[in-house]
Write an enzyme that holds these catalytic residues in place. Structure first.
Site, PDB file in Angstrom:
ATOM      1  CG  HIS A  34      75.458  27.383  45.409  1.00 25.23           C
ATOM      2  ND1 HIS A  34      74.855  27.703  44.212  1.00 25.23           N
ATOM      3  CD2 HIS A  34      76.790  27.298  45.144  1.00 25.23           C
ATOM      4  CE1 HIS A  34      75.773  27.830  43.266  1.00 25.23           C
ATOM      5  NE2 HIS A  34      76.953  27.571  43.802  1.00 25.23           N
ATOM      6  CG  HIS A  37      75.245  23.584  42.450  1.00 30.66           C
ATOM      7  ND1 HIS A  37      75.881  24.199  43.505  1.00 30.66           N
ATOM      8  CD2 HIS A  37      76.200  23.343  41.522  1.00 30.66           C
ATOM      9  CE1 HIS A  37      77.172  24.314  43.228  1.00 30.66           C
ATOM     10  NE2 HIS A  37      77.397  23.815  42.035  1.00 30.66           N
ATOM     11  CG  ASP A 153      81.624  28.271  36.283  1.00 23.26           C
ATOM     12  OD1 ASP A 153      82.680  28.732  36.750  1.00 23.26           O
ATOM     13  OD2 ASP A 153      80.730  27.755  36.983  1.00 23.26           O
ATOM     14  NE  ARG A 195      86.418  28.729  42.940  1.00 25.48           N
ATOM     15  CZ  ARG A 195      87.548  28.052  43.022  1.00 25.48           C
ATOM     16  NH1 ARG A 195      88.351  28.261  44.047  1.00 25.48           N
ATOM     17  NH2 ARG A 195      87.889  27.175  42.102  1.00 25.48           N
TER      18      ARG A 195
END
Length: 284
Positions: A34, A37, A153, A195
């Site tokens: 997406h 990235h 993250d 997700r």
């Protein structure tokens, strides 16, 4: 752009780049790419002579087989996006190419010095063992000068920093630089994530309340203690139908230990929106 599926071919291409003194930028991903990235790839392309991207759903970092099975995969779509962004090489191996049967069935062991005992590590035992296993292997193969990771993250990023800093004493990865890049969000504020593809449009709208609450908590922090802000964030999100907080912890940005104040703190949250597990964070 070239798609590589074997370690042998990857090593051959990396060696060719090294012989030409080309700097290598690397973006490790699990696919389902997406805009988050894409922002990493654009930066890798702009700051290096060549850009390698891995697309590999790593089975050793999933402690839930159902989650692994449901993880979205579309290599053709990902490859088209990466080519449009200017990446020269995509490494897309199978699990059998990356690991022996023994490695697949044996838990990778690594001393995290406590970084794996909080937040995601506490909720997903063994997850970061798998992360370090695959990332260290990819670093050995790609031999990048710079590797790019998203700050969404955050705990993973802290652990990768620790791994590389510890390895620097041995020169394992050369002078590799780990580049943390800001979270990319939809206009609604929802942190972009692979997700998110599993969310309905209504659930995406509901999930925007995660960021709204985190953003509001920065104001709360001016007149409240760390524990009070933590509790208010949890209570606020849990009051929204369709959302359930797994944890919200305000920790030191470097050590990930519980923060005593907000001077160098980051709040990390995991929230279930229906069956989908979403993570986000907010620096104070």
């Amino acid at each position: 752009m070239q798609i590589i599926t074997t370690k042998q071919e990857l090593l051959r291409q990396v060696e060719a780049c090294k012989q030409q003194s080309k700097t290598i930028g690397f973006v490790p991903t699990m696919g389902a790419l997406h805009e988050g990235h894409a922002s990493l790839v654009r930066r890798a392309v702009s700051e290096n002579n060549v850009c390698f991207v891995s697309v590999f759903v790593n089975p050793t970092q999933f402690n839930n087989k159902e989650d692994l099975a449901k993880y979205p995969r579309d290599l053709n779509r990902d490859a088209k996006l990466l080519e449009s962004l200017g990446a020269q090489y995509v490494f897309a191996p199978t699990p059998e190419e990356m690991y022996s049967a023994e490695e697949m069935n044996t838990t990778f062991s690594y001393d995290f010095e406590g970084l794996d005992q909080v937040m995601e590590g506490k909720m997903r035992p063994g997850h970061f063992n798998g992360v370090v296993q695959v990332v260290s292997r990819l670093f050995y193969l790609v031999q990048p000068d710079k590797a790019y990771f998203g700050e969404k993250d955050y705990q993973q990023l802290a652990i990768i920093h620790q791994m590389v800093e510890r390895s620097a004493l041995k020169g394992t990865f050369g002078d590799l630089q780990i580049i943390g890049c800001p979270i990319v969000r939809a206009e609604s504020g929802l942190a972009l994530s692979s997700r998110n593809e599993r969310l309905s449009e209504a659930e995406k709208e509901t999930a925007t309340n995660i960021y709204k609450t985190l953003k509001e908590s920065v104001k709360w922090a001016k007149n409240a203690s760390v524990s009070e802000v933590e509790q208010r964030v949890v209570d606020t999100i849990n009051a929204i139908e369709g959302l359930e907080v797994e944890y919200y912890e305000i920790v030191d940005q470097t050590t990930l230990l519980p923060a005593k104040d907000f001077s160098h703190a980051i709040g990390c949250v995991t929230v279930y929106c229906g069956p989908v597990r979403l993570i986000d964070n907010m620096k104070y």
